[in-house]
Design an enzyme around this catalytic site. Structure first.
Site, PDB file in Angstrom:
ATOM      1  CB  CYS A 102      -0.925  -0.016   1.214  1.00  0.00           C
ATOM      2  SG  CYS A 102      -1.967   1.439   1.327  1.00  0.00           S
ATOM      3  CB  CYS A 198      -3.307   0.604   5.481  1.00  0.00           C
ATOM      4  SG  CYS A 198      -3.092   2.353   5.687  1.00  0.00           S
TER       5      CYS A 198
END
Length: 370
Positions: A102, A198
């Site tokens: 990410c 996340c």
RNA sequence: UGGGGUGUAGCCAAGCGGUAAGGCACACGAUUUUGAUUCGUGCAUGCGUUGGUUCAAAUCCAGCCACCCCAG
């Protein structure tokens, strides 16, 4: 760097850390812009859309500080670059770390590009870590707050990405950040630290995975005796070293200790376990690929350094040998528990007793040697 | 059917007349921007069942039930 003529886009998550980052930059005179990302459009376990609440916090904090703020959606990019890889790895029986991807693919990808497109000279995030420029090279340095150090998640960043980022809280400790947030009366001041993947957030993990990877019942087998002990609902839902969720109760033989996952046979759908903290759990070396080196490939093919095999582990002494194909063999000075394919091995110049060390990069654990 | 043995929480398992250890599993919580690990808390008004003895029974006695083993 002249703060007044520098535009910094801050990735604001709606948490304390990035709130304080925005505040500090603004205070230092930077032309500061808040940018919130929404990369996951599903509701959480309780049916709430937490990202809406988070954005509300971003609005409140940014307004209080007096900076402009925007929201942007990279759900498609997240899906294509992070989540699909995440699922593919799980299907292969490995245990991926989506948050490392990410960072490389989203925060330091489309997010960074978008920031540039609206005039950013730099981006800033609320990561606990530091970046240091020496002789034109950018080094990723551990955070001053060793307990919160997040360099592990940033091990895949390259020079051009590192050259663009500021980590304003890397020199601070978490308690200090909380204190500043309380002093400024930010709505995020006492908000619990976010955990979970996340942008996706905390989930009942197995249930979450089941939405994407169908269950497939198989046997749980004792690695030592080959005895079938119990059954599982899919080897991909388990990770090496795992204890919880096996459902193996007491038996009239054995030590009465807990059982841990020590191996997975994806092809035959067998989950191997052993009882207690046995040697089957401890490995002596691993092979790492998809390597990224910071600030650049080491000049020596073989060298000693330290490594973490999962986040929040203390740095372990290792010897690294870089192979001709770009992969690396990592030999542990001491045997390591539950080193797991799919996770990242991240290298450091110093051990856990010295926070003034650097993150030297890292890569994906491909094979584990016992 | 005769002889022997065993029945304590989801699973193991202490206890052997004085008011139900412990472990595993499980649940929740803490920790944690992966998944885990780890840590904390909770978890049998009841010991197969029905009676009896006793101030007091999971513990002693009797009947019944269930399961296991050996005979047949």
């Amino acid at each position: 760097m002249d703060a007044k003529n520098t535009t910094v886009v801050v990735g604001m998550s709606g948490g304390v850390d990035s709130s304080v980052v925005a505040y500090l930059l603004k205070k230092q005179g930077y032309n500061t812009i808040g940018l919130f990302m929404n990369n996951w459009e599903e509701k959480d376990d309780s049916g709430c859309c937490t990202s809406a609440d988070d954005y509300a916090d971003v609005r409140r904090v940014a307004s209080k500080i007096g900076i402009p703020y925007y929201s942007i959606n990279f759900a498609k990019e997240y899906q294509d670059k992070v989540f699909s890889e995440f699922l593919a790895e799980y299907k292969a029986g490995r245990t991926p770390n989506p948050d490392v991807l990410c960072n490389r693919e989203i925060k330091f990808g489309p997010f960074l590009n978008f920031a540039k497109s609206i005039g950013a000279d730099k981006i800033a995030t609320g990561h606990y870590c530091r970046v240091e420029e020496k002789e034109g090279l950018f080094y990723l340095k551990k955070a001053k707050d060793q307990n919160k150090d997040q360099t592990y998640f940033l091990n895949q960043l390259n020079q051009s990405q590192l050259s663009m980022v500021m980590f304003p809280i890397g020199e601070e400790t978490k308690p200090t950040i909380r204190k500043i947030a309380i002093e400024q009366d930010f709505s995020t001041a006492t908000k619990k630290d976010s955990t979970g993947i996340c942008f996706i957030g905390e989930r009942k993990f197995k249930e979450f995975l089941k939405n994407y990877i169908p269950a497939s019942t198989g046997n749980i087998v004792d690695k030592r005796t080959n005895e079938i002990l119990w059954h599982h609902d899919g080897v991909m839902y388990y990770t090496l070293g795992q204890r919880k969720g096996l459902g193996i109760g007491g038996r009239n033989v054995g030590t009465g200790e807990s059982w841990f996952v020590v191996d997975k046979d994806v092809k035959n759908n067998i989950l191997y376990v052993t009882q207690g903290e046995g040697s089957e759990l401890y490995s002596s070396a691993c092979v790492v690929n998809s390597l990224n080196w910071i600030p650049r490939i080491p000049t020596e093919k073989t060298f000693d350094c330290f490594a973490k095999f999962r986040y929040r582990q203390l740095e372990q002494a290792v010897s690294v040998h870089i192979n001709d194909d770009g992969s690396a063999n990592v030999i542990f000075k001491e045997k390591q528990r539950a080193v797991t394919p799919g996770q990242y091995a991240v290298f450091y110049s110093t051990g856990h007793d010295d926070y003034n060390g650097y993150c030297l990069g890292g890569g994906v654990i491909d094979k584990v040697i016992f």
